[in-house]
Design an enzyme around this catalytic site. Structure first.
Site, mmCIF file in Angstrom:
data_model
loop_
_atom_site.group_PDB
_atom_site.id
_atom_site.type_symbol
_atom_site.label_atom_id
_atom_site.label_comp_id
_atom_site.label_asym_id
_atom_site.label_seq_id
_atom_site.Cartn_x
_atom_site.Cartn_y
_atom_site.Cartn_z
ATOM 1 N N GLU A 235 0.848 -1.199 0.000
ATOM 2 C CA GLU A 235 0.000 0.000 0.000
ATOM 3 C C GLU A 235 0.876 1.240 0.000
ATOM 4 O O GLU A 235 1.942 1.254 0.624
ATOM 5 C CB GLU A 235 -0.883 0.006 1.240
ATOM 6 C CG GLU A 235 -1.853 -1.154 1.273
ATOM 7 C CD GLU A 235 -2.851 -0.992 2.396
ATOM 8 O OE1 GLU A 235 -3.849 -0.298 2.195
ATOM 9 O OE2 GLU A 235 -2.601 -1.539 3.478
ATOM 10 N N HIS A 259 -6.863 -10.995 4.776
ATOM 11 C CA HIS A 259 -6.747 -10.858 3.322
ATOM 12 C C HIS A 259 -5.663 -11.771 2.717
ATOM 13 O O HIS A 259 -5.918 -12.501 1.765
ATOM 14 C CB HIS A 259 -6.439 -9.412 2.932
ATOM 15 C CG HIS A 259 -7.419 -8.412 3.484
ATOM 16 N ND1 HIS A 259 -8.748 -8.690 3.626
ATOM 17 C CD2 HIS A 259 -7.261 -7.132 3.911
ATOM 18 C CE1 HIS A 259 -9.371 -7.620 4.121
ATOM 19 N NE2 HIS A 259 -8.486 -6.669 4.308
HETATM 20 C C1 BG6 Z 1 -8.464 -3.183 5.154
HETATM 21 C C2 BG6 Z 1 -7.370 -2.829 6.134
HETATM 22 O O1 BG6 Z 1 -9.099 -4.366 5.523
HETATM 23 O O2 BG6 Z 1 -7.899 -3.337 3.853
HETATM 24 C C3 BG6 Z 1 -6.665 -1.570 5.704
HETATM 25 O O3 BG6 Z 1 -7.942 -2.657 7.426
HETATM 26 C C4 BG6 Z 1 -6.177 -1.688 4.289
HETATM 27 O O4 BG6 Z 1 -5.601 -1.254 6.587
HETATM 28 C C5 BG6 Z 1 -7.283 -2.160 3.352
HETATM 29 O O5 BG6 Z 1 -5.701 -0.428 3.878
HETATM 30 C C6 BG6 Z 1 -6.753 -2.485 1.968
HETATM 31 O O6 BG6 Z 1 -7.814 -2.748 1.098
HETATM 32 P P1 BG6 Z 1 -7.683 -2.484 -0.475
HETATM 33 O O7 BG6 Z 1 -8.958 -3.018 -1.036
HETATM 34 O O8 BG6 Z 1 -7.537 -1.003 -0.636
HETATM 35 O O9 BG6 Z 1 -6.468 -3.215 -0.919
#
Ligand code: BG6
Length: 503
Positions: A235, A259
């Site tokens: 990220e 995830h």
């Molecule tokens: C969330 C986390 O579940 O997923 C966050 O709590 C994270 O910290 C986010 O930023 C990332 O999701 P995506 O869909 O933007 O990759």
């Protein structure tokens, strides 16, 4: 079978593809009771997503969306909030005033404090409980329990009721078990939808289609042909306004336990006998249960420092002695017949160079090269990109065109879904709206079962205890990089390399 002979024929095939993609299966009118209706998730994802499903005709008139929060707002103030949420988060091409007004007519707002008994009766009075009714807990875990007891106490649960629980689903095995116990006192497992929005992402589902809808990959999908697998969720952003929550969780609990674990399951599971909720979840559970405990040197922790105008993690969370990890890299092993001795490298972190999520399957090098000038030929790499530019990319070795002998090069065979589907992929559905429609239809395939979540926490707890017992501290890394230096060692010591974090 259609043979592609000319461009017009090719277009027809694309159209055939798109017609299938646009097939909308309307859902019967339903009630959605959204706890946390004024929250960030409701604003960014849930309300805009529901509007899109209404716009394409999937959500039918007669459905009701009742948003609940503690704030005292008039109905009109809340509808203004929904309008803003939609205009801020959706492409203006999708917003039609007449449709938006019709959508807003499905919505009402109630101020209700989950911790006391007032106003629940009036909520009940406004619901036709003969319709499918989903209670969506988009709130902090501290009030899950009061909401569940109030739903039961006020007789708001029927056989066609469902409960949707947002993460975090517990903080460790003990708290996850406790939450499962509370839920199972008033709901059957078939009514509980534990959300992991990664399972709603287009490419994540495509991973199953790729593995189980093609003859090409499955025979090679094992330790005999695969050298290792890398799962990256990088990220660019920091912890944002969620400092307090994040500092108590860290990357392991916030991202890996859910995830990355889900991605690992889908890439490593055995073929389920059918694409049905329990068949898929049984196979995922077996993967989690086969994960070996980690040794301390299989774990790398990092925390972003300050860089230029970018505040450090500690400044972001307002805790200048924090040792919480904003980055983690792990080397995991799955002890079963298919994967024995195949390394699975997982990494995720905040404030990294780019926002990139991908699963890379790195195949073994060729056992023997017949090309004298190329004694070593690299294995193929199949990269499944979740974001950005969803798609699949496969590197293959070919002969470099032109004269000069048999010179070999590696080239990518790139299948960007957006390109193949005429840029439509991002416009079809987002993860949340797909998952909410599944809740209404009663399809649990893309939701986590209670035993699965508990198994994931059980392993997560062992990993956390391992680094705590070994007093491992996060290594500080510069923002906008690939993470801490130690992460390189995790792969280098096995003579492997992480893939670049790049778009
Ligand atoms: C969330 C986390 O579940 O997923 C966050 O709590 C994270 O910290 C986010 O930023 C990332 O999701 P995506 O869909 O933007 O990759």
């Amino acid at each position: 079978m259609i043979h592609v002979q000319d461009a017009s024929n090719f277009l027809k095939i694309i159209k055939v593809g798109l017609t299938t993609l646009y097939k909308i299966i309307p859902v019967e009118p339903f009630n959605l009771v959204l706890f946390g209706g004024t929250g960030d998730l409701a604003r960014r994802e849930i309300l805009p997503g529901l509007y899109r499903r209404f716009h394409v005709g999937q959500v039918q008139p007669g459905s009701k969306i009742i948003a609940i929060a503690r704030k005292h707002l008039t109905e009109q103030e809340f509808l203004n909030f929904v309008r803003e949420a939609i205009t801020e988060n959706l492409d203006s091409k999708l917003i039609e005033e007449t449709n938006l007004v019709k959508f807003l007519s499905l919505i009402s707002y109630r101020s209700l404090d989950a911790n006391n008994k007032n106003n629940w009766e009036s909520l009940k009075g406004s619901l036709d409980l003969s319709l499918t009714t989903a209670y969506y807990l988009s709130v902090g875990p501290s009030i899950f329990s009061s909401i569940i007891s109030n739903l039961a106490h006020h007789d708001l649960i029927r056989v066609n009721s469902r409960i949707v629980v947002e993460k975090p689903f517990g903080h460790d095995l003990a708290s996850a078990k406790e939450l499962n116990r509370k839920l199972s006192k008033v709901f059957d497992e078939g009514q509980i939808y534990r959300i992991d929005h990664y399972l709603g992402k287009e490419t994540v589902q495509n991973l199953m289609a790729l593995r189980f809808g093609n003859v090409l990959f499955e025979p090679l999908w094992n330790s005999q042909y695969i050298d290792h697998i890398q799962i990256t969720v990088a990220e660019k952003g920091g912890v944002g306004g969620r400092g307090e929550y994040y500092d108590n969780s860290g990357a392991m609990r916030d991202m890996v336990q859910n995830h990355l674990m889900q991605l690992l399951c889908l890439v490593a599971m055995e073929p389920p006998s059918k694409f049905s909720p329990d068949a898929v979840r049984d196979e995922k559970l077996k993967v989690i249960r086969s994960l070996e405990p980690l040794a301390a040197n299989d774990i790398v922790l990092g925390q972003y420092g300050q860089g230029g105008s970018v505040p450090s993690y500690r400044e972001d969370v307002g805790n200048n002695t924090s040792t919480t990890e904003s980055y983690i890299a792990l080397k995991c092993n799955i002890s079963n017949w298919r994967w024995a001795n195949t390394a699975f490298y997982l990494r995720t972190g905040k404030r990294l160079r780019k926002r990139v999520s991908e699963i890379a399957v790195v195949f073994k090098k060729l056992p023997h090269s017949i090309f004298l000038d190329h004694p070593q030929i690299n294995g193929n790499v199949l990269a499944i990109r979740l974001q950005p530019n969803e798609g699949i990319n496969m590197t293959v070795t070919i002969k470099e065109p032109g004269p000069g002998g048999m010179r070999l090069i590696e080239v990518p065979l790139d299948m960007s879904f957006a390109k193949s589907l005429h840029g439509e992929v991002g416009n079809l559905t987002n993860a949340y709206e797909r998952l909410i429609m599944d809740v209404i239809r009663g399809n649990q395939t893309l939701f986590m079962r209670g035993d699965e979540v508990e198994a994931a926490w059980k392993w997560t707890d062992t990993v956390i205890s391992c680094w705590q017992n070994n007093r491992k501290q996060p290594q500080i890394y510069d923002p906008n990089t690939s993470g801490p230096e130690d992460a390189y060692m995790l792969t280098n010591k096995d003579q492997r390399r992480w893939r670049e974090i790049e778009v």
